[in-house]
Design an enzyme around this catalytic site. Structure first.
Site, PDB file in Angstrom:
ATOM      1  N   ASP A  11      36.750  30.229  37.684  1.00  0.00           N
ATOM      2  CA  ASP A  11      37.195  31.282  38.591  1.00  0.00           C
ATOM      3  C   ASP A  11      35.956  31.869  39.248  1.00  0.00           C
ATOM      4  O   ASP A  11      35.118  32.455  38.571  1.00  0.00           O
ATOM      5  CB  ASP A  11      37.958  32.353  37.807  1.00  0.00           C
ATOM      6  CG  ASP A  11      38.744  33.301  38.704  1.00  0.00           C
ATOM      7  OD1 ASP A  11      38.217  33.698  39.768  1.00  0.00           O
ATOM      8  OD2 ASP A  11      39.875  33.650  38.336  1.00  0.00           O
ATOM      9  N   LEU A  15      35.489  37.439  35.631  1.00  0.00           N
ATOM     10  CA  LEU A  15      36.424  38.339  34.949  1.00  0.00           C
ATOM     11  C   LEU A  15      36.882  39.423  35.921  1.00  0.00           C
ATOM     12  O   LEU A  15      36.100  40.244  36.364  1.00  0.00           O
ATOM     13  CB  LEU A  15      35.757  38.961  33.721  1.00  0.00           C
ATOM     14  CG  LEU A  15      36.626  39.894  32.869  1.00  0.00           C
ATOM     15  CD1 LEU A  15      37.893  39.189  32.406  1.00  0.00           C
ATOM     16  CD2 LEU A  15      35.839  40.403  31.683  1.00  0.00           C
ATOM     17  N   HIS A  16      38.168  39.389  36.248  1.00  0.00           N
ATOM     18  CA  HIS A  16      38.747  40.382  37.159  1.00  0.00           C
ATOM     19  C   HIS A  16      40.120  40.736  36.621  1.00  0.00           C
ATOM     20  O   HIS A  16      40.528  40.238  35.569  1.00  0.00           O
ATOM     21  CB  HIS A  16      38.826  39.813  38.582  1.00  0.00           C
ATOM     22  CG  HIS A  16      39.556  38.525  38.644  1.00  0.00           C
ATOM     23  ND1 HIS A  16      40.921  38.443  38.820  1.00  0.00           N
ATOM     24  CD2 HIS A  16      39.127  37.242  38.491  1.00  0.00           C
ATOM     25  CE1 HIS A  16      41.293  37.174  38.788  1.00  0.00           C
ATOM     26  NE2 HIS A  16      40.223  36.419  38.585  1.00  0.00           N
ATOM     27  N   GLY A  17      40.860  41.572  37.318  1.00  0.00           N
ATOM     28  CA  GLY A  17      42.139  42.080  36.834  1.00  0.00           C
ATOM     29  C   GLY A  17      43.104  41.023  36.329  1.00  0.00           C
ATOM     30  O   GLY A  17      43.677  41.150  35.247  1.00  0.00           O
ATOM     31  N   ALA A  20      41.717  39.598  33.098  1.00  0.00           N
ATOM     32  CA  ALA A  20      41.646  40.631  32.064  1.00  0.00           C
ATOM     33  C   ALA A  20      43.025  41.044  31.550  1.00  0.00           C
ATOM     34  O   ALA A  20      43.179  41.382  30.383  1.00  0.00           O
ATOM     35  CB  ALA A  20      40.897  41.858  32.585  1.00  0.00           C
TER      36      ALA A  20
END
Length: 167
Positions: A11, A15-17, A20
């Protein structure tokens, strides 16, 4: 016993919404390992990533070499990580160095479009280096597929690439 990898995801946003919340609830890792040599050297990005981690899974940003090292170290066998890299070649390098992703496969969730890349799905672009890395992974027995969120159906990365004339 070895580290029980829950998900290996490529990705470009790391680490994003979506990762997460949606992915951690789906695969239930006890650790999120962001594997990137460039981010490991960038204090601000590193801080932002560790702060984006959900309460149930601490995030660490480590280099590719460190990932290979802890994968081989029995002290980390209790880890059930979600592994994130920015690119397919990074994931292929981990496998080439001995990280076993055969049972998990590689989820290509989001790869940003750039001039030398072709869109395979709404959220995944691929270029020559991505195709080469996917072929290297498949040759090592690791299935490479696209899937943005758990509810989406998995599609073979190389099948999508060949439909777009890339192969």
């Amino acid at each position: 016993m070895t580290m029980a990898i829950q998900l290996a995801r490529v990705d470009s946003r790391l680490l994003h919404g979506q990762v997460a919340t949606v992915w951690t609830k789906n695969v239930r890792p006890n650790r999120i390992l962001v594997v990137s040599d460039s981010v490991a050297q960038d204090k601000i990005r590193k801080m932002l990533i560790t702060q984006a981690a959900p309460a149930e899974a601490k995030a660490n940003v480590i280099t590719l070499a460190k990932m290979v090292q802890i994968y081989r170290d029995a002290r980390f066998d209790g880890f059930r990580p979600l592994i994130l890299t920015e690119t397919l070649p990074e994931m292929a390098e981990l496998v080439a160095e001995g990280v076993d992703l055969k049972g998990v496969g590689v989820n290509v969730g989001n790869v940003a479009y750039t001039v030398k890349k072709t869109m395979l799905t709404d959220s995944v672009a691929a270029g020559k280096e991505d195709i080469a890395a996917a072929k290297q992974l498949e040759a090592a027995g690791v299935h490479v597929y696209t899937q943005t969120v758990p509810n989406d159906r998995q599609q073979s990365f190389l099948t999508l690439a060949s439909k777009k004339g890339l192969s």
